[in-house]
Design an enzyme around this catalytic site. Structure first.
Site, PDB file in Angstrom:
ATOM      1  CG  ASP A 230      -1.730  -1.280   1.361  1.00  0.00           C
ATOM      2  OD1 ASP A 230      -2.420  -1.468   0.334  1.00  0.00           O
ATOM      3  OD2 ASP A 230      -2.044  -1.728   2.166  1.00  0.00           O
ATOM      4  CG  LEU A 231       2.366   4.938  -3.023  1.00  0.00           C
ATOM      5  CD1 LEU A 231       3.753   4.647  -3.313  1.00  0.00           C
ATOM      6  CD2 LEU A 231       1.937   5.775  -4.315  1.00  0.00           C
ATOM      7  CG  ASP A 232       3.429   7.254   0.057  1.00  0.00           C
ATOM      8  OD1 ASP A 232       4.639   6.779  -0.017  1.00  0.00           O
ATOM      9  OD2 ASP A 232       2.852   8.165  -0.977  1.00  0.00           O
ATOM     10  CD  GLU A 233      -2.429   4.227   3.358  1.00  0.00           C
ATOM     11  OE1 GLU A 233      -2.588   3.821   4.751  1.00  0.00           O
ATOM     12  OE2 GLU A 233      -3.262   4.938   2.484  1.00  0.00           O
TER      13      GLU A 233
END
Length: 289
Positions: A230-233
């Protein structure tokens, strides 16, 4: 810190469901093998009822990590612990990945050079040639791997091979402006740290400082986190903010951001390599010194 000449330092991380007697049980076993505790940190997550502990201790030189693991095994099994044992005598290795903006990479190299960060850079990987001269000056192998949609899988396979062959403990994305695939993120979960140029969860994605400028915020920051699909998560390790004003331009925001990014990433890398970071679901437990 140094101990007696006939000892070596280890760091033990453990987590398990919280129950009475954990600390007494583990410290008793360490004492029985001649362990001398130098530092101990612990935390109980009341929501998850999970117990986390980090112990730095000195043990007789004759003992290996396997010897210590065998001594602790009855306690580990009794409390169903997850443990990780590290030998502090081994200098950790990192692979640094960077694109064109190299300020965070330069700060890491400087902190290693002056001894604040105890690590060896096994390699620098980039999708540009810009940092090759700096790597050669430091005597660090440099790999320029251009990434396209057609060769992304091949380049990620090369990265995995590099990590394995070099014995790297950590991959550091020091403003590496390529998104890792879901498969690679899963394979290296907990072993890749990214610096995001924003105070997450605000202003994700591209040009966060420009987003912040357009919103007229009074604080900007940076976030170091583990990489997940999950991008930037991913679980956050370290964050810091700096005050900005209405009189500053978007370029001023970027300049302020470069400084805070460099500091935040270096602190996150240091905490990870010193085994001060423990994963707790989507969060982290970070023990201070």
């Amino acid at each position: 810190m140094t101990g007696p000449d006939d000892t070596r330092q280890f760091v033990l991380n453990l987590s398990c469901d919280d129950k009475p007697g954990i600390v007494a049980a583990i410290t008793t076993e360490l004492a029985s093998i001649g362990g001398n505790i130098e530092e101990s940190n612990q935390f109980r997550d009341p929501v998850m009822n999970r117990f986390f502990m980090r112990i730095a201790f000195w043990a007789p030189m004759r003992l290996t990590a396997d010897d210590i693991d065998r001594a602790l095994r009855p306690v580990v099994d009794r409390y169903e612990m997850r443990i990780a044992l590290g030998d502090s005598a081994r200098r950790p290795k990192i692979v640094v990945m960077v694109s064109k903006f190299d300020h965070a990479m330069q700060h890491l190299l400087y902190q290693i050079r002056v001894g604040w960060l105890d690590a060896e850079v096994a390699a620098i990987v980039s999708n540009h040639e810009d940092s090759r001269a700096d790597a050669e000056r430091e005597g660090i192998p440099y790999h320029c791997w251009k990434v396209t949609r057609d060769n992304k899988a091949e380049q990620e396979a090369r990265l995995l091979e590099l990590v394995k062959d070099s014995g790297a403990d950590l991959v550091v994305l020091a403003r590496y402006m390529q998104v890792l695939s879901d498969g690679l993120s899963k394979r290296l979960y907990g072993k890749v740290i990214n610096i995001h140029h924003s105070f997450l969860p605000s202003f994700k994605g591209a040009k966060p400082y420009h987003q912040a400028y357009e919103r007229g915020v009074k604080l900007i920051g940076a976030t170091a986190h583990y990489v997940t699909p999950d991008l930037d998560e991913g679980p956050i390790i370290e964050q810091e903010t700096v005050r900005v004003t209405h009189a500053m331009s978007a370029d001023d925001f970027v300049a302020e951001g470069r400084d805070v990014e460099s500091r935040v990433l270096a602190h996150a890398v240091k905490a990870h390599l010193e085994r001060r970071v423990m994963l707790n679901g989507h969060k982290t437990v970070v023990f201070s010194k």
